[in-house]
Design a protein around this motif. Structure first.
Motif, PDB file in Angstrom:
ATOM      1  N   ARG A 473      21.319 -39.357  63.575  1.00 23.54           N
ATOM      2  CA  ARG A 473      22.263 -40.620  63.773  1.00 23.54           C
ATOM      3  C   ARG A 473      21.532 -41.848  63.945  1.00 23.54           C
ATOM      4  NH1 ARG A 473      27.127 -38.442  68.069  1.00 23.54           N
ATOM      5  NH2 ARG A 473      27.807 -36.555  66.853  1.00 23.54           N
ATOM      6  N   ARG A 476      20.443 -43.061  60.883  1.00 16.24           N
ATOM      7  CA  ARG A 476      21.724 -43.706  59.981  1.00 16.24           C
ATOM      8  C   ARG A 476      21.811 -45.097  60.746  1.00 16.24           C
ATOM      9  NH1 ARG A 476      23.319 -43.587  55.546  1.00 16.24           N
ATOM     10  NH2 ARG A 476      23.117 -41.350  55.338  1.00 16.24           N
ATOM     11  N   ASP A 479      19.115 -47.279  59.021  1.00 15.63           N
ATOM     12  CA  ASP A 479      19.545 -47.467  57.669  1.00 15.63           C
ATOM     13  C   ASP A 479      20.517 -48.639  57.455  1.00 15.63           C
ATOM     14  OD1 ASP A 479      17.650 -45.596  57.082  1.00 15.63           O
ATOM     15  OD2 ASP A 479      18.962 -44.203  56.616  1.00 15.63           O
TER      16      ASP A 479
END
Length: 501
Positions: A473, A476, A479
């Motif tokens: 997570r 993410r 990103d």
């Protein structure tokens, strides 16, 4: 006038057929003559009803007639024997069953005579009430104060009353047996309209003056019993009494006193760095040398004026003689705190208790640390800065302590709203959008990760996830935002953005 007063009128010679001592203490508002079987629509309550029994065609009619009187709230019934020659037993039984006092009118006494005597006594009572009101005005002007006025009301009219502030502090009067001050004040602050009846306290709460003052800064009048049960004359009297109390409140307004002017001079000097005066002058104002002092700054919103807020602070500050004044649009107070009392906590508790009386407004307050009298300028500035921070928050009551000024919160508060919003949106909106579509809970994971100072294990335990899930997570998050959460500066940016959200 009470029912038993009828027995003291020798020209009437009325006899009690039913009615105990308590029932004979019922008040009479007016006298009405009727021979209708169901006269309820023409009655308003507390009448003495006169009847010649023409309505009675059989025993069952007595129950119908008496029930109609009781439902209408009449005080008593006086029956003549003109139509039947006697008062029938069924009428006596119905009156006794419904606890309606029944009098027998002698055959040679006309109803007109009864009516004339009752009206004459009622008019005399009204005149006496008016005389008493005028006498109370005179005594108040002579300077005897509210205590003497309320004593007169209690002694002459049998109506126990007292005056309190919105915090429940007793201003004048004997109080009411069993009535809690805090409960009375809460009922006053929360009542949708005044007057109001507090059933649990058996007290009527009445306004003082015209209601132009914010309730949290106002006084109120509390009287024993339910105002809905009072006759019109008694209601008018309490309205007049409320106006008298408002005059006394204005007379005692300390903003007009020499002491208040001196307090304003001290506050102004403390805020501007001017001369505070001699040690003796400060001590006479309550700021003795060597005694720690706490500064408080407060502002109102939503219609709470500076004068009203000053009254509120004078009532709630934990000091016998707080030094209060106005600086620009703020009320500033200097509070002696010899025992290093939690001034901020006491103010917050008191303001929250008064909040129902803010009428949709609110109060922002800042509280400084402690200092001696030579350092007043520093603590006043500290309190004012804390008040500015409190004003940025939306709570109805917000009290900021001085220690919050040394945190990131102060920095965030000083940044313009549009800049703060842009900063928050750029960092967090991609995460909120992703969570909305995928239900990934990235924002909560990020917040937990930062709260545990970047510890994968503690964050995983808190979220009840495997460490690898937390790592996925956070990857993410990086990103989506182009940030690197292994870098301290990016961690700080996300921490501040979350605080802004």
């Amino acid at each position: 006038m009470k029912l038993r007063a009828l027995l003291a009128m020798p020209e009437l010679r009325l006899e009690v057929v039913t009615g105990d001592d308590a029932e004979l203490d019922r008040p009479i508002r007016w006298v009405v003559t009727t021979d209708l079987l169901n006269p309820g629509r023409y009655l308003r309550g507390r009448e003495l009803v006169l009847t010649g029994l023409v309505w009675r065609s059989g025993p069952a009619d007595s129950e119908t007639f008496v029930r109609a009187l009781v439902d209408a709230g009449v005080s008593g019934l006086a029956a003549g024997e003109f139509a039947l020659g006697t008062i029938p037993d069924d009428l006596v039984d119905a009156c006794r069953r419904h606890r309606l006092p029944l009098f027998k009118v002698p055959e040679d006494v006309a109803f007109a005579t009864v009516t004339e005597e009752v009206v004459r006594h009622l008019s005399g009572a009204r005149a006496a009430d008016l005389t008493a009101v005028l006498d109370r005005h005179r005594r108040l002007v002579e300077g005897t104060g509210l205590g003497a006025v309320l004593d007169l009301v209690g002694r002459d009219l049998g109506m126990r009353c007292h005056v309190r502030t919105a915090t429940g502090r007793l201003v004048a009067g004997p109080g009411l047996p069993g009535a809690g001050a805090a409960a009375l004040a809460g009922a006053f602050l929360r009542a949708p309209r005044l007057p109001a009846y507090a059933a649990g306290l058996d007290a009527s709460i009445l306004p003082v003056g015209d209601g132009a003052v914010c309730r949290a800064a106002d006084w109120f009048l509390a009287c024993e019993g339910d105002f809905a049960d009072w006759p019109a004359e008694r209601r008018a009297l309490t309205g007049e009494l409320g106006a008298i109390v408002a005059l006394e409140r204005a007379r005692l307004d300390d903003r007009l006193s020499a002491e208040s002017h001196r307090a304003q001079e001290i506050v102004t000097a403390a805020a501007t760095g001017g001369g505070l005066g001699s040690a003796g002058e400060l001590e006479r104002s309550g700021l003795a040398a060597g005694v720690p002092v706490v500064a408080v700054a407060a502002s109102g919103r939503g219609g709470i004026g500076a004068g009203e807020l000053r009254t509120i602070l004078a009532e709630i500050l934990p000091a016998a003689r707080p030094v209060l004044g106005l600086v620009d649009d703020e009320v500033v107070g200097l509070v002696p705190s010899p025992s290093r009392h939690d001034v901020a906590g006491a103010i917050e508790d008191a303001l929250n208790a008064l909040a129902p009386g803010f009428a949709g407004g609110g109060v922002a307050a800042g509280v400084s640390g402690t200092a001696g009298s030579p350092e007043l300028r520093g603590i006043v500035e500290e309190a004012r800065q804390a008040r500015r921070l409190a004003a940025t928050r939306s709570a109805s009551v917000c009290v900021v302590r001085h220690d919050e000024l040394a945190t990131h919160v102060l920095l965030l508060a000083s940044v313009p709203d549009d800049v703060r919003e842009m900063f928050r949106v750029r960092l967090l909106d991609p995460l909120h959008a992703y969570d909305k579509v995928h239900g990934a809970d990235l924002v909560r994971t990020l917040e937990t990760f930062l709260r545990h100072s970047g510890s994968w294990t503690r964050a995983a335990d808190d979220l009840h996830l495997h460490v690898n899930s937390v790592r996925y997570r956070i990857q993410r998050v990086e990103d989506l935002t182009g940030r690197d959460l292994s870098r301290l500066e990016d961690q700080v940016d996300f921490f501040l953005a979350l605080r802004l959200g």
